[in-house]
Design a protein around this motif. Structure first.
Motif, PDB file in Angstrom:
ATOM      1  N   LEU A  56       0.818  -1.215   0.000  1.00 27.75           N
ATOM      2  CA  LEU A  56       0.000   0.000   0.000  1.00 27.75           C
ATOM      3  C   LEU A  56       0.850   1.263   0.000  1.00 27.75           C
ATOM      4  O   LEU A  56       0.322   2.375   0.006  1.00 27.75           O
ATOM      5  CB  LEU A  56      -0.946   0.006   1.214  1.00 27.75           C
ATOM      6  N   ASP A  57       2.179   1.096   0.003  1.00 26.34           N
ATOM      7  CA  ASP A  57       3.114   2.227   0.006  1.00 26.34           C
ATOM      8  C   ASP A  57       4.234   1.956  -1.005  1.00 26.34           C
ATOM      9  O   ASP A  57       5.420   2.022  -0.669  1.00 26.34           O
ATOM     10  CB  ASP A  57       3.664   2.446   1.420  1.00 26.34           C
ATOM     11  N   ASP A  58       3.836   1.613  -2.220  1.00 22.11           N
ATOM     12  CA  ASP A  58       4.787   1.350  -3.310  1.00 22.11           C
ATOM     13  C   ASP A  58       5.819   0.286  -2.956  1.00 22.11           C
ATOM     14  O   ASP A  58       6.968   0.352  -3.393  1.00 22.11           O
ATOM     15  CB  ASP A  58       5.497   2.639  -3.740  1.00 22.11           C
ATOM     16  N   ASN A  59       5.422  -0.673  -2.145  1.00 22.56           N
ATOM     17  CA  ASN A  59       6.269  -1.805  -1.746  1.00 22.56           C
ATOM     18  C   ASN A  59       7.540  -1.368  -0.998  1.00 22.56           C
ATOM     19  O   ASN A  59       8.556  -2.064  -1.011  1.00 22.56           O
ATOM     20  CB  ASN A  59       6.631  -2.666  -2.959  1.00 22.56           C
ATOM     21  N   ARG A  60       7.457  -0.241  -0.329  1.00 22.19           N
ATOM     22  CA  ARG A  60       8.602   0.229   0.475  1.00 22.19           C
ATOM     23  C   ARG A  60       8.701  -0.580   1.763  1.00 22.19           C
ATOM     24  O   ARG A  60       7.723  -1.137   2.243  1.00 22.19           O
ATOM     25  CB  ARG A  60       8.422   1.711   0.828  1.00 22.19           C
ATOM     26  N   GLN A  61       9.896  -0.619   2.341  1.00 21.05           N
ATOM     27  CA  GLN A  61      10.077  -1.274   3.634  1.00 21.05           C
ATOM     28  C   GLN A  61       9.222  -0.558   4.671  1.00 21.05           C
ATOM     29  O   GLN A  61       9.132   0.675   4.663  1.00 21.05           O
ATOM     30  CB  GLN A  61      11.533  -1.226   4.076  1.00 21.05           C
ATOM     31  N   VAL A  62       8.620  -1.325   5.573  1.00 22.16           N
ATOM     32  CA  VAL A  62       7.770  -0.703   6.588  1.00 22.16           C
ATOM     33  C   VAL A  62       8.570   0.225   7.494  1.00 22.16           C
ATOM     34  O   VAL A  62       8.017   1.161   8.067  1.00 22.16           O
ATOM     35  CB  VAL A  62       6.987  -1.738   7.436  1.00 22.16           C
ATOM     36  N   SER A  63       9.866   0.003   7.602  1.00 29.84           N
ATOM     37  CA  SER A  63      10.677   0.878   8.456  1.00 29.84           C
ATOM     38  C   SER A  63      10.769   2.295   7.899  1.00 29.84           C
ATOM     39  O   SER A  63      11.159   3.213   8.613  1.00 29.84           O
ATOM     40  CB  SER A  63      12.076   0.293   8.643  1.00 29.84           C
ATOM     41  N   PHE A  64      10.374   2.497   6.633  1.00 29.91           N
ATOM     42  CA  PHE A  64      10.368   3.834   6.040  1.00 29.91           C
ATOM     43  C   PHE A  64       8.976   4.461   6.060  1.00 29.91           C
ATOM     44  O   PHE A  64       8.756   5.519   5.491  1.00 29.91           O
ATOM     45  CB  PHE A  64      10.889   3.797   4.601  1.00 29.91           C
ATOM     46  N   SER A  65       8.025   3.794   6.709  1.00 33.36           N
ATOM     47  CA  SER A  65       6.653   4.309   6.774  1.00 33.36           C
ATOM     48  C   SER A  65       6.583   5.568   7.619  1.00 33.36           C
ATOM     49  O   SER A  65       7.339   5.744   8.566  1.00 33.36           O
ATOM     50  CB  SER A  65       5.719   3.262   7.396  1.00 33.36           C
ATOM     51  N   ARG A  66       5.639   6.415   7.278  1.00 34.86           N
ATOM     52  CA  ARG A  66       5.398   7.620   8.065  1.00 34.86           C
ATOM     53  C   ARG A  66       4.353   7.307   9.125  1.00 34.86           C
ATOM     54  O   ARG A  66       3.636   6.311   9.035  1.00 34.86           O
ATOM     55  CB  ARG A  66       4.928   8.740   7.160  1.00 34.86           C
ATOM     56  N   ASP A  67       4.238   8.155  10.124  1.00 33.45           N
ATOM     57  CA  ASP A  67       3.214   7.988  11.150  1.00 33.45           C
ATOM     58  C   ASP A  67       1.847   7.869  10.492  1.00 33.45           C
ATOM     59  O   ASP A  67       1.502   8.671   9.627  1.00 33.45           O
ATOM     60  CB  ASP A  67       3.196   9.167  12.116  1.00 33.45           C
ATOM     61  N   GLY A  68       1.089   6.882  10.903  1.00 33.96           N
ATOM     62  CA  GLY A  68      -0.266   6.709  10.399  1.00 33.96           C
ATOM     63  C   GLY A  68      -0.363   5.985   9.070  1.00 33.96           C
ATOM     64  O   GLY A  68      -1.447   5.847   8.526  1.00 33.96           O
ATOM     65  N   GLN A  69       0.750   5.510   8.527  1.00 35.75           N
ATOM     66  CA  GLN A  69       0.722   4.808   7.245  1.00 35.75           C
ATOM     67  C   GLN A  69      -0.099   3.535   7.360  1.00 35.75           C
ATOM     68  O   GLN A  69       0.125   2.723   8.250  1.00 35.75           O
ATOM     69  CB  GLN A  69       2.148   4.453   6.804  1.00 35.75           C
ATOM     70  N   GLU A  70      -1.050   3.343   6.455  1.00 30.27           N
ATOM     71  CA  GLU A  70      -1.849   2.124   6.429  1.00 30.27           C
ATOM     72  C   GLU A  70      -1.001   0.971   5.909  1.00 30.27           C
ATOM     73  O   GLU A  70      -0.196   1.139   4.988  1.00 30.27           O
ATOM     74  CB  GLU A  70      -3.061   2.325   5.519  1.00 30.27           C
ATOM     75  N   LEU A  71      -1.151  -0.188   6.529  1.00 29.30           N
ATOM     76  CA  LEU A  71      -0.449  -1.398   6.098  1.00 29.30           C
ATOM     77  C   LEU A  71      -1.453  -2.387   5.534  1.00 29.30           C
ATOM     78  O   LEU A  71      -2.605  -2.413   5.949  1.00 29.30           O
ATOM     79  CB  LEU A  71       0.263  -2.062   7.279  1.00 29.30           C
ATOM     80  N   SER A  72      -0.991  -3.223   4.610  1.00 33.15           N
ATOM     81  CA  SER A  72      -1.858  -4.300   4.134  1.00 33.15           C
ATOM     82  C   SER A  72      -2.119  -5.242   5.304  1.00 33.15           C
ATOM     83  O   SER A  72      -1.354  -5.290   6.270  1.00 33.15           O
ATOM     84  CB  SER A  72      -1.197  -5.050   2.979  1.00 33.15           C
ATOM     85  N   ARG A  73      -3.192  -5.991   5.216  1.00 30.55           N
ATOM     86  CA  ARG A  73      -3.557  -6.919   6.290  1.00 30.55           C
ATOM     87  C   ARG A  73      -2.425  -7.920   6.566  1.00 30.55           C
ATOM     88  O   ARG A  73      -2.075  -8.171   7.712  1.00 30.55           O
ATOM     89  CB  ARG A  73      -4.847  -7.650   5.926  1.00 30.55           C
TER      90      ARG A  73
END
Length: 82
Positions: A56-73
């Motif tokens: 849901l974030d262009d297949n980026r590593q979750v460690s680069f997610s911003r606050d509140g970023q939605e994750l796939s189930r």
């Protein structure tokens, strides 16, 4: 915490954005509050989840997610198991 090298926990949204049960606005009109339930308040280090990528974030590593970023189930479930 920004640049901490980890996540400090995760939560589940318990209301629609802008429909918080909170009677005061802690953000003084900036954004729309919502209710949440903290599920875990404990450090999860980025090195422990560097293999996880979020579709849901262009297949980026979750460690680069911003606050509140939605994750796939699937990714969210895996993160919760860490």
């Amino acid at each position: 915490v920004n640049k901490s090298g980890g996540f400090q926990g995760y939560a589940r949204m318990r209301s629609v954005t802008g429909r918080s049960s909170c009677t005061t606005d802690p953000f003084n009109g900036f954004g729309r509050p919502f209710d949440l339930e903290w599920l875990r308040l404990q450090d999860v280090m980025h090195c422990d989840v560097q293999h996880l990528r979020n579709p849901l974030d262009d297949n980026r590593q979750v460690s680069f997610s911003r606050d509140g970023q939605e994750l796939s189930r699937h990714v969210g479930s895996e993160l919760c198991r860490q």
